[in-house]
Design an enzyme around this catalytic site. Structure first.
Site, PDB file in Angstrom:
ATOM      1  N   TYR A 130      48.039  18.303  37.215  1.00 21.02           N
ATOM      2  CA  TYR A 130      47.224  18.714  36.072  1.00 21.02           C
ATOM      3  C   TYR A 130      47.296  20.216  35.811  1.00 21.02           C
ATOM      4  CZ  TYR A 130      45.325  14.035  36.579  1.00 21.02           C
ATOM      5  OH  TYR A 130      45.183  12.673  36.672  1.00 21.02           O
ATOM      6  N   HIS A 182      43.556  20.153  29.341  1.00 22.84           N
ATOM      7  CA  HIS A 182      42.257  19.788  29.906  1.00 22.84           C
ATOM      8  C   HIS A 182      41.851  20.719  31.045  1.00 22.84           C
ATOM      9  CE1 HIS A 182      39.356  16.821  28.984  1.00 22.84           C
ATOM     10  NE2 HIS A 182      39.612  15.927  29.925  1.00 22.84           N
ATOM     11  N   ASN A 230      35.567  13.639  34.297  1.00 19.60           N
ATOM     12  CA  ASN A 230      34.521  12.724  33.842  1.00 19.60           C
ATOM     13  C   ASN A 230      33.326  12.631  34.782  1.00 19.60           C
ATOM     14  OD1 ASN A 230      36.324  12.314  31.800  1.00 19.60           O
ATOM     15  ND2 ASN A 230      36.718  10.181  32.257  1.00 19.60           N
ATOM     16  N   ASN A 258      34.279  15.046  27.890  1.00 17.44           N
ATOM     17  CA  ASN A 258      33.649  14.177  28.887  1.00 17.44           C
ATOM     18  C   ASN A 258      33.052  14.914  30.081  1.00 17.44           C
ATOM     19  OD1 ASN A 258      33.950  11.782  27.487  1.00 17.44           O
ATOM     20  ND2 ASN A 258      36.018  11.456  28.270  1.00 17.44           N
TER      21      ASN A 258
END
EC number: 3.1.1.29
Length: 190
Positions: free
Chosen positions: A14, A19, A66, A112
């Site tokens: 990631y 994000h 999340n 989220n």
């Protein structure tokens, strides 16, 4: 004490994704002050710095986006910090690349991580610094792959500038408070 909380997903796969812009700002802040992260009770990484007389914890939740609220609450409880003493840094799909907005409260706006923090707090009253990741180039129905994708070469230079600006905004928040930081760093486009 203040907490600067950068949201993102753990794992090298990631790194550099849209994000994870919150993690990028947290990393830039720690690097700017020669601080390193250590694991705290498995829910988050933390680095501690001193800004003037203010102690600051830089937090990176390790719970995935999340479920960020669990790590944020754990860090706040550990450091005995109120919601008024934190700023959460995250991506915003609705802001163009090269923009950021600091707000004292608000909705999750489809983010989220913010949504889960609001659920855990039972309140949306906490500062958040939203960094534009742009949605104008998002393929229809490609939300997940877009936010988990990397910035284009053209966007990378804007993001490098924005990361430094967001880092400086977080420093300003810790030293001078939310109102001062909002007056100096809310932008239409850098």
């Amino acid at each position: 004490m203040k907490l600067i909380i950068g949201l993102g997903n753990p794992g090298t796969e990631y790194d550099g994704t849209r994000h994870n812009i919150g993690f990028a700002v947290a990393d830039a802040l720690a690097a700017h002050h020669n601080a390193s992260f250590s694991k705290e009770k498995g829910r988050y990484l933390s680095a501690k710095i001193k800004l003037g007389s203010e102690s600051v914890g830089i937090i990176k939740p390790m719970t995935y986006m999340n479920h960020s609220g669990h790590a944020v609450v754990a860090a706040m409880n550990f450091y005995k910090v109120a919601r008024t003493e934190i700023v959460v840094i995250c991506d915003d799909l609705n802001l163009p690349v090269g923009t950021m907005r600091l707000r004292p409260k608000g909705s999750a706006g489809g983010q989220n991580g913010l949504k889960h923090i609001i659920e855990c707090f039972g309140s949306n009253e906490f500062a958040r610094l939203r960094i534009g990741i742009g949605s104008q180039n998002m393929p229809k129905g490609g939300f997940s792959s877009f936010v988990l994708g990397k910035f284009s070469e053209q966007e990378k230079s804007e993001i490098a500038i924005m990361t430094v600006s967001a880092r400086d905004c977080a420093i300003d928040f810790a030293l001078h408070g939310l109102g001062h930081a909002m007056n100096h760093f809310n932008t239409s486009k850098l």
